[in-house]
Motif scaffolding. Structure first.
Motif, PDB file in Angstrom:
ATOM      1  N   ARG A  83       0.839  -1.215   0.000  1.00  0.00           N
ATOM      2  CA  ARG A  83       0.000   0.000   0.000  1.00  0.00           C
ATOM      3  C   ARG A  83       0.865   1.253   0.000  1.00  0.00           C
ATOM      4  O   ARG A  83       0.640   2.182  -0.778  1.00  0.00           O
ATOM      5  N   ASP A  84       1.897   1.261   0.845  1.00  0.00           N
ATOM      6  CA  ASP A  84       2.747   2.450   0.925  1.00  0.00           C
ATOM      7  C   ASP A  84       3.527   2.669  -0.372  1.00  0.00           C
ATOM      8  O   ASP A  84       3.705   3.803  -0.807  1.00  0.00           O
ATOM      9  N   ALA A  85       3.981   1.560  -0.987  1.00  0.00           N
ATOM     10  CA  ALA A  85       4.726   1.691  -2.250  1.00  0.00           C
ATOM     11  C   ALA A  85       3.808   2.268  -3.332  1.00  0.00           C
ATOM     12  O   ALA A  85       4.220   3.122  -4.127  1.00  0.00           O
ATOM     13  N   VAL A  86       2.552   1.810  -3.360  1.00  0.00           N
ATOM     14  CA  VAL A  86       1.621   2.302  -4.390  1.00  0.00           C
ATOM     15  C   VAL A  86       1.233   3.751  -4.098  1.00  0.00           C
ATOM     16  O   VAL A  86       1.197   4.589  -5.001  1.00  0.00           O
ATOM     17  N   ARG A  87       0.996   4.045  -2.840  1.00  0.00           N
ATOM     18  CA  ARG A  87       0.671   5.444  -2.478  1.00  0.00           C
ATOM     19  C   ARG A  87       1.802   6.378  -2.837  1.00  0.00           C
ATOM     20  O   ARG A  87       1.594   7.454  -3.393  1.00  0.00           O
ATOM     21  N   ASP A  88       3.014   5.939  -2.512  1.00  0.00           N
ATOM     22  CA  ASP A  88       4.180   6.787  -2.748  1.00  0.00           C
ATOM     23  C   ASP A  88       4.346   7.083  -4.241  1.00  0.00           C
ATOM     24  O   ASP A  88       4.667   8.186  -4.637  1.00  0.00           O
ATOM     25  N   LEU A  89       4.095   6.081  -5.062  1.00  0.00           N
ATOM     26  CA  LEU A  89       4.258   6.272  -6.502  1.00  0.00           C
ATOM     27  C   LEU A  89       3.096   7.067  -7.100  1.00  0.00           C
ATOM     28  O   LEU A  89       3.302   8.001  -7.873  1.00  0.00           O
ATOM     29  N   THR A  90       1.870   6.693  -6.737  1.00  0.00           N
ATOM     30  CA  THR A  90       0.703   7.262  -7.434  1.00  0.00           C
ATOM     31  C   THR A  90       0.154   8.522  -6.763  1.00  0.00           C
ATOM     32  O   THR A  90      -0.616   9.255  -7.383  1.00  0.00           O
ATOM     33  N   GLY A  91       0.488   8.721  -5.526  1.00  0.00           N
ATOM     34  CA  GLY A  91      -0.069   9.865  -4.802  1.00  0.00           C
ATOM     35  C   GLY A  91      -1.523   9.655  -4.412  1.00  0.00           C
ATOM     36  O   GLY A  91      -2.177  10.572  -3.907  1.00  0.00           O
ATOM     37  N   CYS A  92      -2.046   8.452  -4.647  1.00  0.00           N
ATOM     38  CA  CYS A  92      -3.452   8.179  -4.294  1.00  0.00           C
ATOM     39  C   CYS A  92      -3.535   7.653  -2.864  1.00  0.00           C
ATOM     40  O   CYS A  92      -2.704   6.846  -2.440  1.00  0.00           O
ATOM     41  N   GLN A  93      -4.564   8.045  -2.191  1.00  0.00           N
ATOM     42  CA  GLN A  93      -4.765   7.618  -0.806  1.00  0.00           C
ATOM     43  C   GLN A  93      -5.424   6.234  -0.736  1.00  0.00           C
ATOM     44  O   GLN A  93      -5.122   5.442   0.133  1.00  0.00           O
ATOM     45  N   ILE A 269      -5.983  -1.109  -7.819  1.00  0.00           N
ATOM     46  CA  ILE A 269      -6.673   0.105  -8.240  1.00  0.00           C
ATOM     47  C   ILE A 269      -6.223   1.162  -7.244  1.00  0.00           C
ATOM     48  O   ILE A 269      -6.188   0.895  -6.030  1.00  0.00           O
ATOM     49  N   ALA A 270      -5.850   2.347  -7.729  1.00  0.00           N
ATOM     50  CA  ALA A 270      -5.449   3.440  -6.839  1.00  0.00           C
ATOM     51  C   ALA A 270      -6.354   4.624  -7.142  1.00  0.00           C
ATOM     52  O   ALA A 270      -6.495   5.011  -8.305  1.00  0.00           O
ATOM     53  N   LEU A 271      -6.993   5.161  -6.127  1.00  0.00           N
ATOM     54  CA  LEU A 271      -7.985   6.210  -6.366  1.00  0.00           C
ATOM     55  C   LEU A 271      -7.796   7.404  -5.432  1.00  0.00           C
ATOM     56  O   LEU A 271      -7.362   7.248  -4.295  1.00  0.00           O
ATOM     57  N   LYS A 272      -8.160   8.561  -5.953  1.00  0.00           N
ATOM     58  CA  LYS A 272      -8.145   9.753  -5.101  1.00  0.00           C
ATOM     59  C   LYS A 272      -9.495   9.922  -4.414  1.00  0.00           C
ATOM     60  O   LYS A 272      -9.585  10.571  -3.379  1.00  0.00           O
ATOM     61  N   SER A 273     -10.559   9.350  -5.012  1.00  0.00           N
ATOM     62  CA  SER A 273     -11.907   9.527  -4.464  1.00  0.00           C
ATOM     63  C   SER A 273     -12.266   8.405  -3.497  1.00  0.00           C
ATOM     64  O   SER A 273     -12.275   7.227  -3.871  1.00  0.00           O
TER      65      SER A 273
END
Ligand code: F0G
Length: 458
Positions: A83-93, A269-273
């Motif tokens: 989760r942290d690796a994906v957040r760090d790359l995509t900026g999605c929460q 799936i990485a989402l901002k919403s």
């Protein structure tokens, strides 16, 4: 000294034997598989270029991570790392783990799609289109006209046609647009990159009409390499930073981690919403698994977290793209019509131009894929009218825009001598090319027919 030879920037620590076969044996193997390379056992393949998906060799670090995998059902450490690796790359929460790309597509496009909804992309990948259409929605491709000309040299043939995109939004009504999906690199369109400028222009349009903007980011690292090489302003920008800038532009991303996360299985799936993420969670739990693993083992998530960092290594990406180009350029020099310029993960051969005597309704791409197998035990993949063709009301084939054969290069798997063997096989095929015969379909299922259809030589 500047060397000409591109060496693999790794040493090999573990090997997997390849079983050799003769041309006579392969003629038999292919007949048993109804001339469908998806139906051939891998042990009967010498060089497997069917896909770059899930076929990467993992690094020593990733294998070490496998041992560290935390297999707890809820709240595993490996999930936190992924989760942290994906957040760090995509900026999605909001991060939703899935076992592969299409599982994410099914979840996300079921939420956003349905009857009356329309999705617009540079080119929908086959599973993307199938998931959208399966839910009753419509998938429209708006590739630029440059992207549709295999021989044309152009730096960003993966770009979406902004004017067509806007016209499609107006025609179908902004409220009916499920999402605009930018696929980077554009797999079905030749593995061609999308420029940052194009990604920004799509943002402008999506803002203007208040439409959701998603990235199918499974080859984002390769796309970033091309941006650094070809889009002036990004010349000295780190590949990872380029990717992050693109992620900043979009509302969310979907990834088959089997490509640029260098793993054999995985996706997200990485989402901002929060709202969209919440709506996906129920289906996730019913279909894939609990929110902290989706369809993945702890060890898969661990390897994914590591791969997502490794893939942006500058020596790796340089080797990756230049070695794909090596194959493509050699074929080009031999007169094999290839999609120009060479894409990131694969070389695409224009089978219609290579076999001009085989009409499209006799599937020149499938014919070439079969010839490659017989001559060299090489498994490629038709990306043309077998994959994307349809029938009109009279049962006549509506052909795909291009008849391509894809030679996809698994990441960190084959060496230059394997690739030289492929080149040699082409030298042989060229000699008798006018004698290759067309193909007819003798059995086909309703969806994704290329996986299970049966073929016969005409
Ligand atoms: N999107 C793109 C652009 C893809 O290339 C793929 C898979 C998917 C989504 C689906 O991901 O396989 O993990 O379910 N492409 C593979 C290929 C199969 O061979 O190009 P998946």
């Amino acid at each position: 000294m500047k060397h000409k030879t591109i060496i693999e920037p790794f040493r090999i620590k573990s090997v997997e034997p390849i079983e050799m076969s003769t041309e006579e044996q392969r003629i038999d193997f292919l007949a048993q598989a109804h001339n469908n390379l998806f139906l051939i056992e891998s042990k009967k393949v010498i060089i497997d270029l069917l896909t770059d998906s899930g076929t990467s060799a993992m690094s020593a670090e990733q294998w070490a991570g496998i041992m560290r995998g935390d297999e707890s059902y809820a709240g595993a450490r490996s999930w936190e790392r992924m989760r942290d690796a994906v957040r760090d790359l995509t900026g999605c929460q909001y991060i939703i783990p899935t076992h592969q790309g299409r599982a994410g597509e099914s979840i996300l496009y079921t939420q956003l799609g349905g009857k009356g909804k329309v999705f617009i992309s540079n080119t929908h990948f086959d599973t993307t289109r199938a998931n959208i259409e399966y839910g009753g929605a419509t998938a429209i491709d708006c590739l630029t006209k440059e992207g549709q000309q295999p021989a044309l040299e152009h730096p960003f043939k993966g770009n979406i046609d902004i004017a067509k995109l806007e016209a499609a939004i107006i025609e179908h009504g902004a409220e009916n647009i499920g999402a605009v999906i930018l696929t980077v690199t554009n797999n079905s369109g030749g593995g061609q990159p999308v420029s940052m400028q194009n990604a920004k222009d799509v943002r402008t349009i999506c803002d203007k009409y208040d439409v959701l903007y998603l990235l199918d980011c499974c080859r984002i690292a390769e796309n970033s390499y091309f941006i650094a090489q070809r889009e002036g302003a990004y010349k000295n920008v780190e590949y990872r930073k380029i990717a992050q800038e693109m992620f900043d532009l979009v509302d969310g991303s979907i990834m088959s981690a089997k490509k640029d996360a260098l793993v054999n299985m995985g996706g997200f799936i990485a989402l901002k919403s929060k709202e969209i993420a919440d709506s996906c969670t129920n289906t996730l739990i019913i279909k894939e698994g609990f929110v902290t693993y989706g369809g993945l083992s702890g060890r898969d998530m661990e390897a994914l977290a590591i791969g997502l960092v490794e893939v942006f290594d500058k020596d790796y990406l340089h080797y990756r793209i230049t070695s794909t180009t090596y194959l493509g350029d050699k074929l080009h020099q031999m007169g094999v019509p290839v999609m120009r310029p060479i894409g990131g993960h694969a070389v695409y051969i224009d089978a219609k131009a290579f076999y001009p005597h085989i009409p499209v309704n006799q599937y020149p791409g499938q014919a070439l894929a079969c010839d490659l197998y017989i001559k060299g035990g090489i498994r490629g993949c038709e990306i043309g009218s077998v994959m994307f063709g349809r029938y009109d009301k009279n049962g006549e084939l509506v052909s795909a825009p291009m008849e391509l054969v894809r030679l996809a290069i698994p990441r960190r798997v084959y060496t230059q001598s394997h690739i030289d063997y492929v080149i040699e096989t082409f030298e042989e095929i060229i000699k008798g090319k006018e004698h290759s015969q067309g193909i007819k379909i003798t059995y086909e299922p309703e969806f994704l027919r290329h996986f299970t259809a049966h073929f016969e030589r005409i």
